[in-house]
Design a protein around this motif. Structure first.
Motif, PDB file in Angstrom:
ATOM      1  N   LYS A   1     -32.456 -30.304  28.164  1.00 26.13           N
ATOM      2  CA  LYS A   1     -33.673 -29.479  28.145  1.00 26.13           C
ATOM      3  C   LYS A   1     -33.396 -28.111  28.759  1.00 26.13           C
ATOM      4  O   LYS A   1     -33.834 -27.079  28.234  1.00 26.13           O
ATOM      5  N   SER A   2     -32.672 -28.100  29.874  1.00 29.00           N
ATOM      6  CA  SER A   2     -32.368 -26.841  30.564  1.00 29.00           C
ATOM      7  C   SER A   2     -31.552 -25.904  29.682  1.00 29.00           C
ATOM      8  O   SER A   2     -31.836 -24.707  29.580  1.00 29.00           O
ATOM      9  N   TYR A   3     -30.532 -26.460  29.028  1.00 35.68           N
ATOM     10  CA  TYR A   3     -29.659 -25.633  28.205  1.00 35.68           C
ATOM     11  C   TYR A   3     -30.341 -25.161  26.923  1.00 35.68           C
ATOM     12  O   TYR A   3     -30.130 -24.029  26.479  1.00 35.68           O
ATOM     13  N   LEU A   4     -31.156 -26.019  26.338  1.00 32.27           N
ATOM     14  CA  LEU A   4     -31.899 -25.598  25.151  1.00 32.27           C
ATOM     15  C   LEU A   4     -32.906 -24.508  25.508  1.00 32.27           C
ATOM     16  O   LEU A   4     -33.136 -23.579  24.725  1.00 32.27           O
ATOM     17  N   ALA A   5     -33.487 -24.601  26.683  1.00 33.65           N
ATOM     18  CA  ALA A   5     -34.502 -23.630  27.111  1.00 33.65           C
ATOM     19  C   ALA A   5     -33.926 -22.229  27.260  1.00 33.65           C
ATOM     20  O   ALA A   5     -34.638 -21.236  27.045  1.00 33.65           O
ATOM     21  N   ILE A   6     -32.653 -22.122  27.619  1.00 35.28           N
ATOM     22  CA  ILE A   6     -32.044 -20.799  27.799  1.00 35.28           C
ATOM     23  C   ILE A   6     -31.150 -20.418  26.610  1.00 35.28           C
ATOM     24  O   ILE A   6     -30.426 -19.424  26.667  1.00 35.28           O
ATOM     25  N   ASN A   7     -31.215 -21.224  25.539  1.00 32.74           N
ATOM     26  CA  ASN A   7     -30.393 -20.959  24.346  1.00 32.74           C
ATOM     27  C   ASN A   7     -28.912 -20.856  24.705  1.00 32.74           C
ATOM     28  O   ASN A   7     -28.211 -19.917  24.294  1.00 32.74           O
ATOM     29  N   ALA A   8     -28.456 -21.827  25.479  1.00 34.58           N
ATOM     30  CA  ALA A   8     -27.078 -21.792  25.965  1.00 34.58           C
ATOM     31  C   ALA A   8     -26.055 -21.982  24.853  1.00 34.58           C
ATOM     32  O   ALA A   8     -24.949 -21.433  24.915  1.00 34.58           O
ATOM     33  N   TRP A   9     -26.407 -22.769  23.848  1.00 32.82           N
ATOM     34  CA  TRP A   9     -25.477 -23.021  22.746  1.00 32.82           C
ATOM     35  C   TRP A   9     -25.717 -22.044  21.606  1.00 32.82           C
ATOM     36  O   TRP A   9     -26.864 -21.725  21.265  1.00 32.82           O
ATOM     37  N   SER A  10     -24.642 -21.592  20.996  1.00 32.34           N
ATOM     38  CA  SER A  10     -24.748 -20.635  19.903  1.00 32.34           C
ATOM     39  C   SER A  10     -25.286 -21.309  18.640  1.00 32.34           C
ATOM     40  O   SER A  10     -24.821 -22.384  18.264  1.00 32.34           O
ATOM     41  N   LYS A  11     -26.228 -20.645  17.998  1.00 33.89           N
ATOM     42  CA  LYS A  11     -26.751 -21.144  16.725  1.00 33.89           C
ATOM     43  C   LYS A  11     -25.776 -20.846  15.589  1.00 33.89           C
ATOM     44  O   LYS A  11     -25.827 -21.470  14.537  1.00 33.89           O
ATOM     45  N   THR A  12     -24.920 -19.877  15.793  1.00 29.87           N
ATOM     46  CA  THR A  12     -23.912 -19.495  14.809  1.00 29.87           C
ATOM     47  C   THR A  12     -22.551 -19.402  15.491  1.00 29.87           C
ATOM     48  O   THR A  12     -22.475 -19.025  16.670  1.00 29.87           O
ATOM     49  N   PRO A  13     -21.479 -19.739  14.779  1.00 27.94           N
ATOM     50  CA  PRO A  13     -20.146 -19.637  15.386  1.00 27.94           C
ATOM     51  C   PRO A  13     -19.602 -18.216  15.386  1.00 27.94           C
ATOM     52  O   PRO A  13     -18.525 -17.961  15.921  1.00 27.94           O
ATOM     53  N   VAL A  14     -20.335 -17.278  14.811  1.00 25.96           N
ATOM     54  CA  VAL A  14     -19.885 -15.886  14.713  1.00 25.96           C
ATOM     55  C   VAL A  14     -20.072 -15.171  16.050  1.00 25.96           C
ATOM     56  O   VAL A  14     -21.183 -15.122  16.588  1.00 25.96           O
ATOM     57  N   MET A  15     -19.000 -14.617  16.588  1.00 28.07           N
ATOM     58  CA  MET A  15     -19.080 -13.878  17.846  1.00 28.07           C
ATOM     59  C   MET A  15     -19.370 -12.415  17.562  1.00 28.07           C
ATOM     60  O   MET A  15     -18.641 -11.761  16.811  1.00 28.07           O
ATOM     61  N   SER A  16     -20.411 -11.891  18.184  1.00 29.75           N
ATOM     62  CA  SER A  16     -20.780 -10.494  17.964  1.00 29.75           C
ATOM     63  C   SER A  16     -19.969  -9.566  18.855  1.00 29.75           C
ATOM     64  O   SER A  16     -19.529  -9.955  19.948  1.00 29.75           O
ATOM     65  N   GLU A  17     -19.792  -8.347  18.372  1.00 31.96           N
ATOM     66  CA  GLU A  17     -19.069  -7.359  19.168  1.00 31.96           C
ATOM     67  C   GLU A  17     -19.861  -6.985  20.417  1.00 31.96           C
ATOM     68  O   GLU A  17     -19.291  -6.713  21.475  1.00 31.96           O
ATOM     69  N   THR A  18     -21.189  -7.020  20.305  1.00 31.70           N
ATOM     70  CA  THR A  18     -22.041  -6.683  21.445  1.00 31.70           C
ATOM     71  C   THR A  18     -21.826  -7.653  22.606  1.00 31.70           C
ATOM     72  O   THR A  18     -21.670  -7.239  23.760  1.00 31.70           O
ATOM     73  N   SER A  19     -21.817  -8.955  22.300  1.00 29.42           N
ATOM     74  CA  SER A  19     -21.633  -9.941  23.363  1.00 29.42           C
ATOM     75  C   SER A  19     -20.210  -9.891  23.926  1.00 29.42           C
ATOM     76  O   SER A  19     -19.995 -10.058  25.128  1.00 29.42           O
ATOM     77  N   PHE A  20     -19.240  -9.636  23.045  1.00 28.26           N
ATOM     78  CA  PHE A  20     -17.844  -9.516  23.482  1.00 28.26           C
ATOM     79  C   PHE A  20     -17.696  -8.364  24.469  1.00 28.26           C
ATOM     80  O   PHE A  20     -17.042  -8.497  25.513  1.00 28.26           O
ATOM     81  N   ASN A  21     -18.335  -7.254  24.165  1.00 24.90           N
ATOM     82  CA  ASN A  21     -18.253  -6.093  25.060  1.00 24.90           C
ATOM     83  C   ASN A  21     -19.050  -6.305  26.347  1.00 24.90           C
ATOM     84  O   ASN A  21     -18.691  -5.776  27.400  1.00 24.90           O
ATOM     85  N   HIS A  22     -20.128  -7.086  26.250  1.00 24.72           N
ATOM     86  CA  HIS A  22     -20.911  -7.371  27.463  1.00 24.72           C
ATOM     87  C   HIS A  22     -20.085  -8.189  28.450  1.00 24.72           C
ATOM     88  O   HIS A  22     -20.142  -7.967  29.662  1.00 24.72           O
ATOM     89  N   LEU A  23     -19.299  -9.137  27.931  1.00 27.65           N
ATOM     90  CA  LEU A  23     -18.412  -9.914  28.801  1.00 27.65           C
ATOM     91  C   LEU A  23     -17.423  -8.991  29.499  1.00 27.65           C
ATOM     92  O   LEU A  23     -17.147  -9.141  30.707  1.00 27.65           O
ATOM     93  N   GLN A  24     -16.904  -8.019  28.773  1.00 26.38           N
ATOM     94  CA  GLN A  24     -15.952  -7.090  29.370  1.00 26.38           C
ATOM     95  C   GLN A  24     -16.637  -6.195  30.410  1.00 26.38           C
ATOM     96  O   GLN A  24     -16.035  -5.827  31.420  1.00 26.38           O
ATOM     97  N   GLU A  25     -17.901  -5.866  30.168  1.00 26.16           N
ATOM     98  CA  GLU A  25     -18.676  -5.107  31.152  1.00 26.16           C
ATOM     99  C   GLU A  25     -18.818  -5.897  32.453  1.00 26.16           C
ATOM    100  O   GLU A  25     -18.685  -5.346  33.555  1.00 26.16           O
ATOM    101  N   ILE A  26     -19.069  -7.193  32.326  1.00 30.85           N
ATOM    102  CA  ILE A  26     -19.190  -8.065  33.495  1.00 30.85           C
ATOM    103  C   ILE A  26     -17.868  -8.136  34.254  1.00 30.85           C
ATOM    104  O   ILE A  26     -17.831  -8.092  35.497  1.00 30.85           O
ATOM    105  N   MET A  27     -16.768  -8.204  33.511  1.00 27.21           N
ATOM    106  CA  MET A  27     -15.446  -8.256  34.137  1.00 27.21           C
ATOM    107  C   MET A  27     -15.111  -6.939  34.834  1.00 27.21           C
ATOM    108  O   MET A  27     -14.543  -6.924  35.931  1.00 27.21           O
ATOM    109  N   GLU A  28     -15.477  -5.821  34.214  1.00 26.95           N
ATOM    110  CA  GLU A  28     -15.250  -4.520  34.832  1.00 26.95           C
ATOM    111  C   GLU A  28     -16.042  -4.395  36.124  1.00 26.95           C
ATOM    112  O   GLU A  28     -15.542  -3.873  37.124  1.00 26.95           O
TER     113      GLU A  28
END
Length: 239
Positions: A183-210
């Motif tokens: 229930k907790s994970y579904l509530a926050i949409n933790a799992w991807s509905k699509t296997p396609v990785m977006s460039e926006t999310s990829f860059n956001h991860l790099q922003e977090i690392m920076e």
């Protein structure tokens, strides 16, 4: 990857955000991230995605992480036990179903979702050597299709039904806690509905690392990610 032609690439995504939850010692129905300023927070190991994502969220809310209160001295697998015994710690993060199991034991409370606060991040993804994907395209596609079937099963059944199916994989966790975790994970949409990785999310991860000071140079999305199989499958399934 520099100088290499045959290197691992990401070919599919599993989760769409950080799956850790902030656990405190008291219920906080009016929780505010800004109130964590000056609190002792057990964050995880340095350079780990849970710690880096939490750091980004805190910094976004004006909370300094340049103090000993942002504690990265405890190994990830020892965090729950340390939080349990060291009452000087105000908060820690836990993944599911550990978080729900901890709450069920009456020892603490889930007060916030790190993933919900940090936004979409490709936390968990699948990668393989480029040469392997070329030779085993059908296998990779079948693998991603099976993952999506699992996601579909979770969304089309009750958490209790899914928990019963997962019980053998979590023998030390009650089905009630597994259901709560779902229930907790579904509530926050933790799992991807699509296997396609977006460039926006990829860059956001790099922003977090920076922000955490662990990334000196950004990776090229087009070199690191190959969505060919994921896009083909998403088109076939209409997702």
């Amino acid at each position: 990857m520099e100088g290499q032609r045959d290197y691992p690439v990401i070919f599919g995504q599993l989760t769409a955000c950080d799956g850790s939850f902030l656990v405190g010692r008291n219920p906080e129905p009016d929780f505010d991230w800004a109130n964590l300023d000056g609190k002792h927070i057990l964050a995880g190991r340095p350079g780990g995605v849970p710690a880096m994502t939490l750091q980004w969220v805190l910094n976004q809310h004006g909370v300094s992480t340049d103090t000993p209160n942002f504690d990265t001295s405890v190994a990830f697998d020892a965090m729950v036990g340390t939080f349990d015994t060291d009452k000087s710690i105000d908060y820690t993060t836990m993944f599911e179903p550990t978080a729900s199991d901890y709450v069920a034991s009456g020892k603490g409370y889930i007060v916030a979702s790190v993933g919900e606060a940090s936004g979409e991040v490709p936390y968990t993804a699948f990668s393989a050597q480029k040469s392997w994907l070329e030779k085993h395209n059908d296998t990779a596609q079948a693998f991603l299709r099976a993952v999506l079937r699992g996601y579909k099963y979770m969304t089309e059944n009750t958490p209790e039904t899914v928990a019963a199916a997962l019980a053998d994989s979590f023998i030390d966790t009650s089905e009630q806690s597994i259901a709560a975790a779902i229930k907790s994970y579904l509530a926050i949409n933790a799992w991807s509905k699509t296997p396609v990785m977006s460039e926006t999310s990829f860059n956001h991860l790099q922003e977090i690392m920076e922000n955490a000071g662990t990334l000196s140079e950004r990776a090229d999305y087009n070199a690191a990610v190959d969505n060919t199989i994921a896009k083909k499958l998403a088109e076939q399934l209409g997702i």
